[in-house]
Design a protein around this motif. Structure first.
Motif, PDB file in Angstrom:
ATOM      1  N   PHE A 126       0.829  -1.205   0.000  1.00 42.09           N
ATOM      2  CA  PHE A 126       0.000   0.000   0.000  1.00 42.09           C
ATOM      3  C   PHE A 126       0.864   1.257   0.000  1.00 42.09           C
ATOM      4  O   PHE A 126       0.635   2.185  -0.782  1.00 42.09           O
ATOM      5  N   HIS A 127       1.860   1.301   0.871  1.00 41.86           N
ATOM      6  CA  HIS A 127       2.654   2.521   1.026  1.00 41.86           C
ATOM      7  C   HIS A 127       3.498   2.848  -0.203  1.00 41.86           C
ATOM      8  O   HIS A 127       3.534   4.012  -0.631  1.00 41.86           O
ATOM      9  N   PRO A 128       4.201   1.887  -0.841  1.00 38.64           N
ATOM     10  CA  PRO A 128       4.911   2.239  -2.080  1.00 38.64           C
ATOM     11  C   PRO A 128       3.983   2.705  -3.191  1.00 38.64           C
ATOM     12  O   PRO A 128       4.299   3.661  -3.909  1.00 38.64           O
ATOM     13  N   LEU A 129       2.835   2.047  -3.339  1.00 40.47           N
ATOM     14  CA  LEU A 129       1.879   2.473  -4.363  1.00 40.47           C
ATOM     15  C   LEU A 129       1.354   3.874  -4.074  1.00 40.47           C
ATOM     16  O   LEU A 129       1.156   4.683  -4.998  1.00 40.47           O
ATOM     17  N   PHE A 130       1.135   4.173  -2.804  1.00 44.18           N
ATOM     18  CA  PHE A 130       0.659   5.501  -2.421  1.00 44.18           C
ATOM     19  C   PHE A 130       1.664   6.571  -2.825  1.00 44.18           C
ATOM     20  O   PHE A 130       1.308   7.619  -3.381  1.00 44.18           O
ATOM     21  N   MET A 156       1.074   7.456 -12.521  1.00 43.48           N
ATOM     22  CA  MET A 156      -0.087   7.696 -11.675  1.00 43.48           C
ATOM     23  C   MET A 156      -1.137   6.612 -11.859  1.00 43.48           C
ATOM     24  O   MET A 156      -1.702   6.090 -10.887  1.00 43.48           O
ATOM     25  N   LEU A 157      -1.403   6.226 -13.114  1.00 46.14           N
ATOM     26  CA  LEU A 157      -2.435   5.234 -13.383  1.00 46.14           C
ATOM     27  C   LEU A 157      -2.004   3.845 -12.935  1.00 46.14           C
ATOM     28  O   LEU A 157      -2.814   3.077 -12.389  1.00 46.14           O
ATOM     29  N   ALA A 158      -0.735   3.489 -13.165  1.00 46.51           N
ATOM     30  CA  ALA A 158      -0.261   2.176 -12.737  1.00 46.51           C
ATOM     31  C   ALA A 158      -0.390   2.016 -11.220  1.00 46.51           C
ATOM     32  O   ALA A 158      -0.802   0.952 -10.728  1.00 46.51           O
ATOM     33  N   ALA A 159      -0.057   3.064 -10.477  1.00 45.96           N
ATOM     34  CA  ALA A 159      -0.220   2.998  -9.025  1.00 45.96           C
ATOM     35  C   ALA A 159      -1.692   2.950  -8.634  1.00 45.96           C
ATOM     36  O   ALA A 159      -2.073   2.260  -7.680  1.00 45.96           O
ATOM     37  N   SER A 160      -2.528   3.678  -9.362  1.00 43.08           N
ATOM     38  CA  SER A 160      -3.956   3.699  -9.024  1.00 43.08           C
ATOM     39  C   SER A 160      -4.607   2.343  -9.240  1.00 43.08           C
ATOM     40  O   SER A 160      -5.555   1.990  -8.536  1.00 43.08           O
ATOM     41  N   TYR A 161      -4.125   1.547 -10.211  1.00 41.63           N
ATOM     42  CA  TYR A 161      -4.683   0.208 -10.405  1.00 41.63           C
ATOM     43  C   TYR A 161      -4.484  -0.639  -9.154  1.00 41.63           C
ATOM     44  O   TYR A 161      -5.408  -1.323  -8.691  1.00 41.63           O
ATOM     45  N   GLY A 162      -3.279  -0.607  -8.612  1.00 41.25           N
ATOM     46  CA  GLY A 162      -3.023  -1.370  -7.403  1.00 41.25           C
ATOM     47  C   GLY A 162      -3.769  -0.842  -6.199  1.00 41.25           C
ATOM     48  O   GLY A 162      -4.270  -1.613  -5.375  1.00 41.25           O
ATOM     49  N   LEU A 163      -3.867   0.487  -6.080  1.00 34.77           N
ATOM     50  CA  LEU A 163      -4.574   1.064  -4.934  1.00 34.77           C
ATOM     51  C   LEU A 163      -6.065   0.770  -4.996  1.00 34.77           C
ATOM     52  O   LEU A 163      -6.708   0.557  -3.960  1.00 34.77           O
ATOM     53  N   LEU A 164      -6.647   0.771  -6.191  1.00 41.20           N
ATOM     54  CA  LEU A 164      -8.076   0.481  -6.300  1.00 41.20           C
ATOM     55  C   LEU A 164      -8.378  -0.950  -5.882  1.00 41.20           C
ATOM     56  O   LEU A 164      -9.412  -1.219  -5.252  1.00 41.20           O
ATOM     57  N   LEU A 165      -7.486  -1.884  -6.212  1.00 45.52           N
ATOM     58  CA  LEU A 165      -7.689  -3.285  -5.841  1.00 45.52           C
ATOM     59  C   LEU A 165      -7.249  -3.572  -4.408  1.00 45.52           C
ATOM     60  O   LEU A 165      -7.416  -4.707  -3.940  1.00 45.52           O
TER      61      LEU A 165
END
Length: 573
Positions: A126-130, A156-165
């Motif tokens: 979570f924290h690296p993606l954030f 931004m979008l690549a990180a948002s994919y992981g954060l959304l899931l």
């Protein structure tokens, strides 16, 4: 004043290099946390929050530097590869990008603190993606060319994919797949539009594009407009324009609360890019292409406003109300931007951070209110008594020991947790609907004033309101009324209706971020005069693109050390 001037002069040599910090700081933080084991959640949490707090301090310093008194346009240009524009990577800081950096850092700090209460342990990384998400946002606000804008968009979008899931669950996976599909399509359109612009103009640097567009031969102007339309479609998808916003509400409401709050800012990235590129490339200096696409922005924004207001009226879940509120806010900003008037642009710039802060706070509130409505049942993957080390319980007020007859007359003290939720929800309602006395009202009032009296300050290029202006006036008022009805109904269901349920148990780390975001809205209200002057200076600079072009194109590389000159006569044997 002398102290401020002395401080600015002392920091002047460091400020251009400080522009790299909003990008490098989250990048290095994410890299550091990826090297740590996943079970070191406590240390990762501290690093994440500390880095975000430091980023907010850097953003505030850049904001102060960009807002130099008496300067019509304060521009700092950083040549990352020490190559002059348009050949090298260029970062540019002005009042608009500095404001967006502060807004992003503020919401990111609130989201990271809220996640510390429970949600950061709902999944891995979570924290690296954030931090990567924050890096992409800041890079998009600072870059001065389309290619690197695409790079930061993809980060931004690549990180948002992981954060959304993050947190898993069927709803998140289903919405995440839709979110990924629509954003991949937007990225493809971005590439196609940028490639066409490069083929026509031979450059992707924004300032160089602004110089090239007026000189395009008439035979290529139709192709230029087609390329701009394709590129704009990619940005309008991110800005949640109708009918390209069908993905937003299911995705944002399915995300965890801190992720939804951060995602509320992502719709404003599209608004930022449209403001930047449209006024720079198709402003009044663009020759035959001046004001290209303004009608599409106005009409699309108005339809989006109607869609968002009706969506709010048809929703009862707080997360859905926040999602449709983000759509309503974006529609209002797009429609106002399409008029191309400095006074109206200043009003929408004031409304942009106000509405974004309130919507982010509403996403955080949605988690707390849904948990309370479900009698404390949590969607987090661990029990409430397993809260992270920084949490503490808010002590609810104890009801008075009254007889039944006295209770009818005096009632009981409202518990502290319920009072916090109720006051926060009321503040969000006032800002989103544009009711006094908070900052949402100031922003909408500024836009209405500009529409009804565009000649108030003798601004160049001001036009009478006309039919489109009067329609926007009606929609700003009417959609605010519909949003008020929807939010008031939701408030009655949660706070007024009687349910046999326990009092909400809130943690300090859940209440502080909400108070922080709404406190920022209150600060915007109390400092409305200085903030509005800042927004007016920002709008004036946006409507004078020549200032931006000259600043970027005139930036020169730093000369390197020169080798010592050797006299051949002295070196001869």
């Amino acid at each position: 004043m002398s102290l401020t001037s002395s401080l600015n002069q002392a920091m002047a040599p460091l400020m251009p290099h400080l522009m790299l910090a909003p990008i490098l700081l989250p990048l290095l933080t994410a890299a550091l946390m990826l090297l740590m084991r996943e079970d070191r959640q406590r240390f990762k949490l501290i690093v994440n929050m500390g880095s975000t707090l430091l980023g907010l301090g850097v953003s505030l310093a850049l904001l102060g530097w960009a807002d130099q008194q008496g300067a019509a346009s304060t521009m700092d240009v950083y040549l990352a590869g020490n190559w002059p524009a348009p050949y090298g990577i260029v970062l540019a800081l002005d009042r608009l990008s500095a404001m967006m950096l502060v807004l992003a850092s503020t919401i990111a700090l609130a989201s990271s603190v809220f996640a510390a209460a429970r949600w950061h342990r709902a999944g891995v990384h979570f924290h690296p993606l954030f931090q990567l998400q924050l890096m992409g946002l800041c890079g998009a606000f600072l870059t001065a060319d389309l290619f690197n804008l695409f790079v930061f968009f993809e980060i931004m979008l690549a990180a948002s994919y992981g954060l959304l899931l993050h947190g898993s669950g069927r709803a998140r996976v289903q919405s995440g797949l839709h979110f990924i599909a629509i954003n991949l399509a937007a990225s493809s359109l971005f590439l196609i539009g940028a490639s066409m612009l490069y083929g026509i103009t031979g450059t992707l640097n924004m300032a160089d594009l602004a110089q090239s567009i007026p000189m395009i031969v008439e035979a290529d102007r139709g192709l230029l407009h087609a390329a701009a339309g394709i590129l704009a479609t990619a940005f309008l998808i991110k800005a949640a324009i109708w009918p390209l916003n069908f993905w937003l509400v299911p995705a944002y409401s399915a995300a965890t609360a801190p992720v939804g709050a951060l995602f509320a800012l992502m719709t404003k990235v599209g608004i930022y890019v449209i403001l930047r590129l449209w006024l720079l490339l198709f402003g009044m200096d663009a020759g035959p292409s001046a004001q290209f696409g303004s009608l599409w922005l106005i009409v699309g924004g108005m339809v989006t406003m109607v869609f968002g207001a009706i969506g709010m009226l048809g929703s009862q879940r707080i997360g859905y109300l926040a999602g449709y509120g983000a759509i309503l806010s974006s529609g209002s900003l797009l429609a106002a931007a399409g008029f191309g008037q400095p006074l109206l642009t200043a009003g929408l710039l004031y409304y942009l951070p106000s509405s974004t802060l309130a919507i982010s706070a509403l996403f955080l509130l949605a988690d707390l209110m849904d948990r309370w409505r479900n009698d404390g049942a949590s969607q987090a993957p661990f029990a409430d008594d397993e809260a992270p080390f920084l949490t503490a319980e808010l002590v609810p007020a104890v009801g008075l020991n009254l007889d039944q007859d006295e209770e009818v007359l005096t009632g009981q003290v409202i518990p502290a947790a319920v009072a916090l939720l109720g006051l926060a929800f009321m503040a969000c309602t006032l800002v989103i609907t544009g009711l006094p006395p908070l900052s949402g009202f100031v922003g909408k009032f500024a836009m209405l004033t500009a529409l009804l009296n565009p000649f108030g300050l003798g601004q160049p290029g001001a036009q009478p309101a006309g039919a489109a202006g009067w329609m926007l006036v009606a929609l700003l008022i009417g959609t605010g009324l519909l949003a008020l009805i929807a939010l008031t109904r939701a408030g009655i269901l949660h706070f007024w209706a009687t349910y046999d349920r326990a009092l909400p148990q809130l943690r300090v780390l859940e209440g502080l971020p909400i108070a922080f975001l709404l406190g920022a809205c209150l600060l915007l209200t109390l400092q409305a005069g200085p903030v509005m002057r800042y927004m007016q200076a920002t709008a004036d600079a946006l409507h004078a693109p020549g200032l931006y072009v000259r600043a970027v194109m005139s930036a020169r590389p730093i000369p390197g050390p020169q080798a010592p000159r050797i006299d051949p006569a002295k070196e001869a044997p």
